[in-house]
Design an enzyme around this catalytic site. Structure first.
Site, PDB file in Angstrom:
ATOM      1  N   CYS A 151      36.903  61.156 -56.929  1.00  0.00           N
ATOM      2  CA  CYS A 151      35.878  62.371 -56.902  1.00  0.00           C
ATOM      3  C   CYS A 151      36.406  63.193 -56.118  1.00  0.00           C
ATOM      4  O   CYS A 151      36.337  64.496 -56.368  1.00  0.00           O
ATOM      5  CB  CYS A 151      34.644  61.717 -56.307  1.00  0.00           C
ATOM      6  SG  CYS A 151      34.641  60.856 -54.799  1.00  0.00           S
ATOM      7  N   THR A 210      42.485  59.272 -46.557  1.00  0.00           N
ATOM      8  CA  THR A 210      42.021  59.272 -48.082  1.00  0.00           C
ATOM      9  C   THR A 210      43.529  59.859 -48.524  1.00  0.00           C
ATOM     10  O   THR A 210      44.147  60.590 -47.953  1.00  0.00           O
ATOM     11  CB  THR A 210      41.095  60.402 -48.267  1.00  0.00           C
ATOM     12  OG1 THR A 210      40.884  60.748 -49.672  1.00  0.00           O
ATOM     13  CG2 THR A 210      41.491  61.772 -47.452  1.00  0.00           C
ATOM     14  N   ARG A 233      33.430  60.463 -43.106  1.00  0.00           N
ATOM     15  CA  ARG A 233      32.261  59.719 -43.658  1.00  0.00           C
ATOM     16  C   ARG A 233      31.091  59.975 -42.879  1.00  0.00           C
ATOM     17  O   ARG A 233      31.119  59.756 -41.805  1.00  0.00           O
ATOM     18  CB  ARG A 233      32.515  58.120 -43.885  1.00  0.00           C
ATOM     19  CG  ARG A 233      33.544  57.894 -44.867  1.00  0.00           C
ATOM     20  CD  ARG A 233      33.329  58.263 -46.253  1.00  0.00           C
ATOM     21  NE  ARG A 233      34.314  57.857 -47.100  1.00  0.00           N
ATOM     22  CZ  ARG A 233      34.039  56.644 -47.984  1.00  0.00           C
ATOM     23  NH1 ARG A 233      33.229  55.890 -47.925  1.00  0.00           N
ATOM     24  NH2 ARG A 233      35.124  56.370 -48.784  1.00  0.00           N
TER      25      ARG A 233
END
Length: 335
Positions: A151, A210, A233
């Site tokens: 995403c 990531t 997060r």
């Protein structure tokens, strides 16, 4: 031709891929494989969603059949994807959304059951990655198993592409402020090598790694080695935001960058994937937004004409799931 789709795994992305498919007349989901829910529970999980709200159509369990808006969807309950007989119901394009089968070999077992193509709804260890609006035109029909990337890559890559094509990116760093996902823990618990990931998602801002920025180099070879990034997060159920800080080759004022992004968001090529806003928005304003990347014109800043910070929002669930469907429809036409 209506693209006949099967979904393996009826979790967050699986359910939202089904919702997204119902908004696209070019496809239809014919089957779902879900070994850990019976049909009654699948109906409940699809009907009620804490983030995206109650499903506005009809969903029923009719004699053990999963029926959505009057259309029957066959339900398999196979733990081994090699045993799913997709061909028995005519499902040819499979969404692999369990999060478990991420390699070409593992996701490729769907082909044994009659699938023609498989799209992994996550970054893959070895399958070619495609991002709509960025590199889908490089797809080759010989690729039977492909990945829709992540995403975050779907948000970052279109933004990076447009900026690079217009101004050139020398190098950059990305941070995504990312909503919680199902892999996180509600309260502190054990978490193997990544100790921070084991801390409560409800109570903490958690730094995390990531691969989204580096993955941009795979879908945009011109940027290979020029971008990297990290994630925070945060205790937010849905909607994330990319902060891209780049050094530009060509001098550009922030107003010039805004004009380029606005023009892209209105163009036939990008308007489905890129949004643009000058409103004073916050994360919940984007729940349900199906764009890959929504440029926030008022959030970015420039240090000088060669060094800028750009901000772009994304619904990491619904936006991404819509791209999965778009990719399936696209490759069906190429085939």
């Amino acid at each position: 031709m209506v693209v006949p789709i099967g979904i393996n795994g009826f979790g967050r992305i699986g359910r939202l891929v089904l919702r997204a498919s119902l908004e696209n007349p070019e496809c239809r989901v014919l089957a779902i494989n879900e070994p850990f829910m019976d049909v009654k529970y699948m109906v409940y999980m699809f009907k009620y969603d804490s983030t995206h709200g109650r499903f506005k159509g009809t969903v029923e369990d009719i004699n053990g059949e999963f029926v959505v808006n009057g259309n029957k969807i066959h339900v398999f309950a196979e733990k081994d994807p090699a045993n799913i007989k997709w061909s028995s119901v005519g499902a040819e394009y499979i969404v692999e959304s369990t999060g478990l089968f991420l390699s070409t070999e593992k996701a490729g077992v769907h082909l044994k059951g009659g699938a023609k193509k498989v799209v992994i709804s996550a970054p893959s260890t070895d399958a070619p990655m495609y991002v709509m609006g960025v590199n889908e035109e490089t797809y080759e029909s010989s690729h039977d198993v492909i990945s829709n990337a992540s995403c975050t890559t779907n948000c970052l890559a279109p933004l990076a592409k447009i900026i690079h094509e217009n101004f050139g990116i020398v190098e950059g760093l990305m941070t995504t402020v990312h909503a919680i996902t199902a892999t996180q823990k509600t309260v502190d618990g054990p978490s193997g090598k990544d100790w921070r990931a084991g801390r409560s998602a409800l109570s903490n801002i958690i730094p995390a790694s990531t691969g989204a920025a580096k993955a941009v180099g795979k879908v945009l070879p011109a940027l290979n080695g020029k971008l990297t990034g990290m994630s925070f997060r945060v205790p937010n159920c849905d909607v994330s935001v990319v902060d891209l800080t780049v050094r530009l080759e060509k001098k550009a004022t922030y107003e010039e960058i805004k004009k380029v992004m606005k023009a892209a968001s209105e163009s036939d090529k990008y308007k489905r994937y890129i949004g643009y806003t000058e409103d004073e928005v916050v994360s919940t304003d984007f729940i349900g937004d199906t764009h890959s990347s929504i440029f926030d014109a008022h959030a970015g800043i420039a240090l000088n004409d060669n060094f800028v910070k750009l901000v772009s929002w994304y619904d990491n669930e619904m936006g991404y799931s819509t791209r999965v469907i778009d990719l399936l429809v696209y490759i069906s036409k190429k085939n």
